[in-house]
Design an enzyme around this catalytic site. Structure first.
Site, mmCIF file in Angstrom:
data_model
loop_
_atom_site.group_PDB
_atom_site.id
_atom_site.type_symbol
_atom_site.label_atom_id
_atom_site.label_comp_id
_atom_site.label_asym_id
_atom_site.label_seq_id
_atom_site.Cartn_x
_atom_site.Cartn_y
_atom_site.Cartn_z
ATOM 1 N N ASN A 9 65.735 25.412 41.134
ATOM 2 C CA ASN A 9 66.135 24.100 41.640
ATOM 3 C C ASN A 9 66.131 24.193 43.157
ATOM 4 O OD1 ASN A 9 67.369 21.728 42.359
ATOM 5 N ND2 ASN A 9 69.359 22.214 41.463
ATOM 6 N N LYS A 11 66.492 21.921 45.284
ATOM 7 C CA LYS A 11 67.367 20.935 45.940
ATOM 8 C C LYS A 11 66.611 20.273 47.104
ATOM 9 C CE LYS A 11 71.259 23.474 44.186
ATOM 10 N NZ LYS A 11 72.652 23.857 44.294
ATOM 11 N N HIS A 94 72.859 17.017 37.349
ATOM 12 C CA HIS A 94 73.338 18.120 38.195
ATOM 13 C C HIS A 94 74.667 17.709 38.836
ATOM 14 C CE1 HIS A 94 73.669 21.070 41.356
ATOM 15 N NE2 HIS A 94 72.803 21.796 40.693
ATOM 16 N N GLU A 96 75.738 18.007 41.670
ATOM 17 C CA GLU A 96 75.593 17.390 42.990
ATOM 18 C C GLU A 96 75.187 15.921 42.887
ATOM 19 O OE1 GLU A 96 72.961 20.309 44.688
ATOM 20 O OE2 GLU A 96 74.578 21.778 44.609
ATOM 21 N N GLU A 181 76.695 24.985 34.343
ATOM 22 C CA GLU A 181 76.860 25.253 35.764
ATOM 23 C C GLU A 181 78.291 24.949 36.185
ATOM 24 O OE1 GLU A 181 72.797 25.392 37.904
ATOM 25 O OE2 GLU A 181 73.698 23.433 38.188
ATOM 26 N N GLY A 187 76.336 27.675 44.633
ATOM 27 C CA GLY A 187 76.134 27.832 46.073
ATOM 28 C C GLY A 187 77.271 28.546 46.776
ATOM 29 N N SER A 226 75.063 30.611 41.485
ATOM 30 C CA SER A 226 74.985 31.888 42.200
ATOM 31 C C SER A 226 74.288 32.982 41.396
ATOM 32 C CB SER A 226 76.388 32.345 42.640
ATOM 33 O OG SER A 226 76.935 31.403 43.554
HETATM 34 P P1 PGA Z 1 72.943 28.226 43.302
HETATM 35 O O1 PGA Z 1 72.675 26.767 42.691
HETATM 36 O O2 PGA Z 1 72.065 29.193 42.521
HETATM 37 O O3 PGA Z 1 72.538 28.119 44.746
HETATM 38 O O4 PGA Z 1 74.387 28.534 43.107
HETATM 39 C C1 PGA Z 1 72.493 26.566 41.314
HETATM 40 C C2 PGA Z 1 72.288 25.096 41.023
HETATM 41 O O5 PGA Z 1 72.970 24.270 41.642
HETATM 42 O O6 PGA Z 1 71.450 24.717 40.186
#
Ligand code: PGA
Length: 264
Positions: A9, A11, A94, A96, A181, A187, A226
């Site tokens: 992803n 982003k 997601h 976000e 998630e 993140g 992460s």
């Molecule tokens: P990350 O993000 O691996 O940077 O923690 C995962 C995601 O949001 O899909």
């Protein structure tokens, strides 16, 4: 046996030129994997990245879509439009993108979720529209830190899973991908312990089974939050974890290739 699926992803990273460069670096590093591999660039880089991926085993995916086919929906993208630029999959719900509108302006940037107003119900609509267009939906679920601290993790992921599946046939449910998630792990560098990630993926699997018993064994459930080369193997070895949704580490070709390799 479920085929593992490793998805990147990206982003809001990578212009078309940067995405092309990243994929050119990634492709030669990828092991002959038994996993399905997917990269999800921003909308504007889909076409260019898709051209580089042609003939490779890496699938193209998007990070969101709308549920209508066309119309006066400024800024939205329909699932069939994604198909036409070569997408095979789409990430939906997601964290976000989930959450409230109307966050007071001074706090707005401080919110780690609550950006774009997706709800369990809009995610359900998007899943149905994606399936109708022939896209593989990857439906993200997961609890916030506050929900975990209140002991509500299982309740939250069960609710998100159940509503995501509303109106879907057993066959459609079986073909979906979920991504567990935990919001607090995204993140932050703070990965969820593999044992606990596996347990919650089991809760999601049971919730799919409550919707359609036959789907529980087939549905694939990724862990995301992460994921890095050094923790991927432990996570991916767990019985209920069928892949990874990778954010930050998917922007580094060597790291993403190492995570794919960890899937076996
Ligand atoms: P990350 O993000 O691996 O940077 O923690 C995962 C995601 O949001 O899909």
């Amino acid at each position: 046996m479920r085929t593992p699926i490793i998805a990147g992803n990206w982003k809001m990273h990578c212009t078309p030129a940067e995405g092309v460069a990243l994929c050119r670096e990634l492709l030669p590093l990828l092991p002959a994997a038994k996993a399905q591999i997917l990269v999800c660039p921003p909308f504007t880089a889909l076409s260019a990245v898709g051209t580089v991926l042609t003939g490779s085993e890496v699938m193209l995916g998007a990070q969101d879509c709308f549920w209508k086919e066309k119309g006066a929906y400024t800024g939205q993208i329909a699932p069939h439009m994604l198909r036409e630029v070569g997408c095979r999959a789409v990430i939906l719900g997601h964290s976000e993108r989930r959450g409230r509108f109307g966050v007071p302006e001074p706090d707005f940037d401080a919110q780690i979720l609550a950006h774009f107003g997706d709800s369990d119900r809009t995610v359900n609509r998007k899943i149905k529209a994606a399936l109708a267009a022939g896209l593989l939906p990857i439906c993200c679920v997961g609890e916030t830190l506050a929900e975990r601290q209140e002991g509500r993790t299982d309740i939250v992921v069960k609710r998100q899973t159940a509503i995501a599946l509303e109106g879907l046939s057993a066959e459609q449910a079986a073909g979906l991908v979920f991504a567990y998630e935990p919001v607090w792990a995204i993140g932050t560098g703070e990965v969820c312990a593999a044992e606990e990630a596996d347990r919650v993926c089991g809760v999601i699997r049971s919730a799919v089974g409550e919707h359609a018993a036959a789907a529980a064994e087939s549905v694939r459930i990724q862990y995301g939050g992460s994921v890095k080369p050094d923790n991927a193997a432990d996570l991916l070895a767990r019985a209920n974890i069928d892949g990874a949704l990778v954010g930050g580490a998917s922007l580094k070709a060597a790291d993403f290739a190492a995570i794919v390799a960890a899937a076996g």
